[in-house]
Motif scaffolding. Structure first.
Motif, short mmCIF file in Angstrom:
data_model
loop_
_atom_site.label_atom_id
_atom_site.label_comp_id
_atom_site.label_asym_id
_atom_site.label_seq_id
_atom_site.Cartn_x
_atom_site.Cartn_y
_atom_site.Cartn_z
N TRP A 61 -17.31 -12.77 -17.34
CA TRP A 61 -15.89 -12.39 -17.32
C TRP A 61 -15.73 -10.89 -17.55
O TRP A 61 -14.91 -10.23 -16.90
CB TRP A 61 -15.15 -13.18 -18.39
N ARG A 62 -16.55 -10.35 -18.46
CA ARG A 62 -16.42 -8.94 -18.80
C ARG A 62 -17.21 -8.02 -17.88
O ARG A 62 -16.71 -6.97 -17.47
CB ARG A 62 -16.89 -8.71 -20.23
N ASN A 63 -18.44 -8.42 -17.55
CA ASN A 63 -19.32 -7.47 -16.84
C ASN A 63 -20.10 -8.07 -15.68
O ASN A 63 -21.15 -7.56 -15.32
CB ASN A 63 -20.31 -6.85 -17.84
N GLY A 64 -19.62 -9.15 -15.11
CA GLY A 64 -20.27 -9.69 -13.92
C GLY A 64 -21.64 -10.29 -14.18
O GLY A 64 -21.78 -11.24 -14.95
N ARG A 65 -22.67 -9.71 -13.61
CA ARG A 65 -24.01 -10.30 -13.62
C ARG A 65 -24.86 -9.83 -14.80
O ARG A 65 -26.08 -9.70 -14.67
CB ARG A 65 -24.72 -9.95 -12.32
N THR A 66 -24.28 -9.60 -15.96
CA THR A 66 -25.04 -9.12 -17.11
C THR A 66 -26.15 -10.10 -17.49
O THR A 66 -27.30 -9.70 -17.69
CB THR A 66 -24.11 -8.90 -18.32
N ARG A 92 -15.97 3.62 -5.06
CA ARG A 92 -15.47 2.26 -4.85
C ARG A 92 -16.60 1.24 -4.85
O ARG A 92 -16.44 0.12 -5.35
CB ARG A 92 -14.69 2.19 -3.54
N CYS A 93 -17.73 1.61 -4.28
CA CYS A 93 -18.86 0.67 -4.22
C CYS A 93 -19.37 0.36 -5.62
O CYS A 93 -19.60 -0.81 -5.97
CB CYS A 93 -19.98 1.23 -3.35
N ALA A 94 -19.56 1.38 -6.43
CA ALA A 94 -20.06 1.19 -7.80
C ALA A 94 -19.05 0.43 -8.65
O ALA A 94 -19.42 -0.40 -9.49
CB ALA A 94 -20.37 2.53 -8.44
N ALA A 95 -17.76 0.69 -8.43
CA ALA A 95 -16.72 0.03 -9.22
C ALA A 95 -16.60 -1.45 -8.90
O ALA A 95 -16.02 -2.21 -9.68
CB ALA A 95 -15.38 0.71 -8.99
N ASN A 96 -17.14 -1.88 -7.76
CA ASN A 96 -17.07 -3.28 -7.37
C ASN A 96 -18.44 -3.95 -7.33
O ASN A 96 -18.58 -5.05 -6.80
CB ASN A 96 -16.40 -3.41 -6.01
N CYS A 97 -19.44 -3.27 -7.90
CA CYS A 97 -20.80 -3.84 -7.95
C CYS A 97 -20.95 -4.66 -9.21
O CYS A 97 -21.07 -4.12 -10.31
CB CYS A 97 -21.86 -2.73 -7.90
N LYS A 98 -20.94 -5.99 -9.08
CA LYS A 98 -21.01 -6.87 -10.25
C LYS A 98 -22.39 -6.84 -10.90
O LYS A 98 -22.55 -7.32 -12.03
CB LYS A 98 -20.66 -8.29 -9.85
N ALA A 99 -23.39 -6.28 -10.19
CA ALA A 99 -24.72 -6.13 -10.77
C ALA A 99 -24.88 -4.80 -11.49
O ALA A 99 -25.93 -4.54 -12.08
CB ALA A 99 -25.79 -6.26 -9.69
#
Length: 507
Positions: free
Chosen positions: A189-194, A229-236
């Protein structure tokens, strides 16, 4: 479109794997059992060379796409992350790889497998973790819905559905599943694929191959304007736009970044560039090599069905059970499991040692057991691994469901003929509990229901012609199915119970 294809395949795989754990009829395994056997760590434990090679080749070609479209725990993280970050302009940011945590956990997994520490292996296996979540938290909701349909069908004279009990097979395993779900959901929820890229050792193992994948996410410096934009939407969290680099060991090839770039500076292509930096080609070469992907934010799917899962599952599991009565005259006491010196493991598991070296505690066999015989062990040395107990049913000789669906090789495939000759334990008579002794009544229920004829009735007093009969067990013939223990009328402890064997025998 890479992203759309990824979402479609992931949705199908997630639904298939989840339904394997929810289904209690045993019908889906014949169609979709391959989905469990395709999971990477179970395939390694089962020495499933085909599945291992397929996953390795796909990773060497496309990178860690396995984590995005096959692993159910990874897909669950994507669903939760999508819900948590929906509507935020910059949901993620780049963070460096945490090697100090990733590789020690991978080493711990390797040591746990080598030493047969099944409980530790189970805690680190992503498929096993998701299986416990699905079986303990999702299946009760599914059964509750099924029971509602069964009630509705009964009102109109239909028996298309039948009710199933909702019960906690192991409070320890339930608690572990709940904690893992909360932790993984919070991180996603907070950081994607942590969790996927920092904790999961399977992801770390695949990352060693992903570094050398043929296709990679690549950034063209000549086109990039560092909008972020790419980095801001990279869940990894693996795109470092300041250096135009992509950490391919953590990239799960989701395709989210590619469609967001309005300058077409980022693509999924074969590249010899270092750290994901594209080697600037001419336009014609770029069109032939690149796989350009374009999606719009409005095309994102709405996968919100996990909201409130934990609370609903808990409420379903602790629902009040109906009292069982004998002819409406007296409440029948539930049976209490005896203290067994040796736990009973399912036919086909060969031995306790084999279970320890192969089982990941995914609970697929527990979820699919039609007779409610299997349940997770709560003992520390066998934690979450399936053991057998006969308070609710017994292991019918014609049922081989658990052996046919186990993806790890912890329970080997057997047929009905094999099962009838495998001795997993032997029956033991307890004189002080037998109704013949305590109540002075004739019984013989255990002998009548023994499927292999291992119990005969002998006189309680050999010198009395009118003596009541008590059971005598031929241990060399008994297979340990538990029919005698389950059907014994003595309450709460049966007068005859099954003692397990460390290593199974053939009789």
């Amino acid at each position: 479109m890479l992203r759309n294809v990824r979402i479609l395949i992931a949705a199908v795989m997630f639904a298939v794997v989840t339904m394997l754990f929810l289904d209690f009829t045993g019908t889906l395994d014949d169609w979709f059992g391959w989905a469990a056997k395709l999971q990477f760590l179970p395939a390694m434990l089962a020495l499933n060379a085909v599945a291992i090679i397929v996953v390795a080749v796909i990773t060497l070609i496309f990178g860690r796409i396995y984590c995005s479209v096959v692993c159910p725990l990874g897909i669950m993280q994507d669903i939760i992350a999508h819900i948590g970050k929906r509507g935020k302009r910059k949901p993620y940011s780049y963070s460096p790889e945490k090697k100090w945590l990733r590789y020690p956990l991978l080493l711990v997994l390797v040591v746990a497998i080598a030493l047969g520490l099944g409980s530790l292996t189970a805690l680190l296996d992503p498929y096993g973790s998701y299986g416990r979540i699905a079986q303990n938290l999702f299946q009760p909701i599914y059964i509750l819905a099924n029971n509602g349909l069964a009630w509705i069908a009964e009102q109109v004279g239909s028996y298309a559905f039948y009710e199933r009990d909702i019960w906690i097979r192991s409070s320890v395993t339930f608690a572990i599943a709940a904690v893992i779900f909360v932790v993984v959901a919070f991180l996603a929820w907070r950081n994607g694929r942590t969790y996927c890229n920092t904790v999961c050792p399977v992801g770390t193992l695949l990352s060693l191959l992903a570094r050398f994948s043929w296709f990679k996410i690549a950034i063209d410096e000549s086109k990039c304007v560092k909008c972020g934009r790419c980095a801001a939407n990279c869940k990894a969290a693996c795109i470092d736009i300041s250096s135009y680099s992509v950490d391919h060991s953590r990239c799960v090839t989701c395709g989210n970044c590619v469609g967001l770039c309005h300058k077409h500076a980022i693509s999924f292509r074969h590249t010899v560039g270092k750290d994901g930096v594209a080697v600037t080609p001419d336009r014609a070469a770029e069109q032939s090599n690149a796989v350009q992907l374009h999606t719009t934010p409005t095309g994102q799917s709405r996968r919100n069905f996990l909201a409130g899962t934990f609370s609903l599952a808990t409420a379903a599991v602790i629902a009040q059970e109906k009292k069982k009565v004998d002819g409406g005259l007296a409440v029948i006491k539930d049976k209490i499991a005896p203290e067994r010196h040796t736990p009973i493991t399912p036919p086909g598991s060969l031995s306790a040692d084999n279970m320890a070296h192969h089982c990941t505690g995914c609970q697929l066999c527990v979820a699919e057991c039609p007779n409610d015989v299997l349940r997770p062990s709560s003992s520390l040395d066998r934690l979450m691994q399936p053991v057998m107990s006969y308070e609710r049913g017994y292991c019918r000789p014609e049922c081989t469901r658990c052996s046919s669906l186990c993806p790890t090789g912890a329970i080997r495939p057997i047929d009905k003929a094999d099962k009838s000759s495998i001795q997993i334990g032997h029956a033991v008579w307890v004189k002080k509990n037998c109704v013949v002794v305590t109540d002075g009544v004739s019984c013989g229920n255990c002998a009548r229901h023994c499927p292999v004829g291992a119990i005969t009735m002998v006189k309680l007093d050999p010198n009395d012609e009118e003596s009541l009969m008590i059971p005598a067990v031929k241990t060399e013939r008994c297979i340990g199915c538990g029919a005698c223990e389950n059907l014994c009328p003595a309450r709460p402890y049966s007068a005859i119970y099954v003692e397990g064997h460390e290593a199974h025998r053939t009789v």
